[in-house]
Design an enzyme around this catalytic site. Structure first.
Site, mmCIF file in Angstrom:
data_model
loop_
_atom_site.group_PDB
_atom_site.id
_atom_site.type_symbol
_atom_site.label_atom_id
_atom_site.label_comp_id
_atom_site.label_asym_id
_atom_site.label_seq_id
_atom_site.Cartn_x
_atom_site.Cartn_y
_atom_site.Cartn_z
ATOM 1 N N CYS A 175 0.829 -1.210 0.000
ATOM 2 C CA CYS A 175 0.000 0.000 0.000
ATOM 3 C C CYS A 175 0.865 1.262 0.000
ATOM 4 O O CYS A 175 1.554 1.546 0.977
ATOM 5 C CB CYS A 175 -0.910 -0.038 1.231
ATOM 6 S SG CYS A 175 -1.786 1.496 1.567
ATOM 7 N N CYS A 219 -0.006 3.773 2.764
ATOM 8 C CA CYS A 219 0.480 3.266 4.064
ATOM 9 C C CYS A 219 1.941 3.658 4.275
ATOM 10 O O CYS A 219 2.327 4.086 5.361
ATOM 11 C CB CYS A 219 0.354 1.746 4.138
ATOM 12 S SG CYS A 219 -1.337 1.136 4.086
#
Length: 176
Positions: A87, A90
């Protein structure tokens, strides 16, 4: 401040223990005096520098097996980062979360959970998108947010969440 996971070799072949279970340890440089301190993922109280007693940022990783011990039994409120290695947002929000943990050293613990390695926690917290951020107070979820945000917005969210759950983040000054 520098934080990095230590291997058993970094600690002279020893693994920190709490109640017979292995506890990962991070090396954390004190922001005041620069001395390196060992900070376990789970412990009573909150970490302080062994040299000057300055509160240290508490950043730990947890998974399905040790989440209860590392996050839910923490004496401090816990900011949980449910993230994934694949991600992009993230990875972008991680430094901002670590900054919030540094800013609130002694008052907040940051626990990172890789949902791909911890599918039971992903199911338990009904993670639909990452990053998903939670605030836990004595194991009870008091706030939730999905998506990346800059450090100042995250800090504001944490402060508001902590104030709503049990008063200001810093009881000495009565300010978050």
């Amino acid at each position: 401040m520098t934080t990095s996971p230590e291997s058993p070799a970094d600690r002279g072949g020893r693994t920190g223990t709490t109640g017979g279970a292995q506890t990962p340890v991070r090396a954390v440089a004190c922001p005041t005096c620069g001395r390196t301190n060992r900070v376990p993922a789970a412990a009573d109280g909150s970490p302080r520098c062994g040299n000057c007693a300055t509160p240290l940022p508490w950043i730990a990783e947890a998974g399905d097996a040790d989440f209860g011990k590392v996050a839910e039994q923490a004496s401090l409120p816990v900011l949980v980062d449910l993230w994934a290695t694949w991600c992009g947002p993230c990875r972008m929000v991680s430094p901002a979360l670590e900054q919030v943990a540094r800013d609130l050293a002694g008052r907040l613990k940051l626990v990172k959970v890789d949902i791909d390695k911890s599918p039971a926690l992903a199911r338990r917290f009904e993670v639909q998108a990452v990053p998903t951020l939670l605030i836990l107070d004595h194991g009870r979820q008091v706030a939730r947010q999905t998506g990346a945000a800059p450090a100042n917005a995250l800090r504001r969210w944490v402060d508001e969440s902590l104030s709503a759950s049990h008063g200001p983040a810093d009881p000495a000054t009565r300010r978050p």
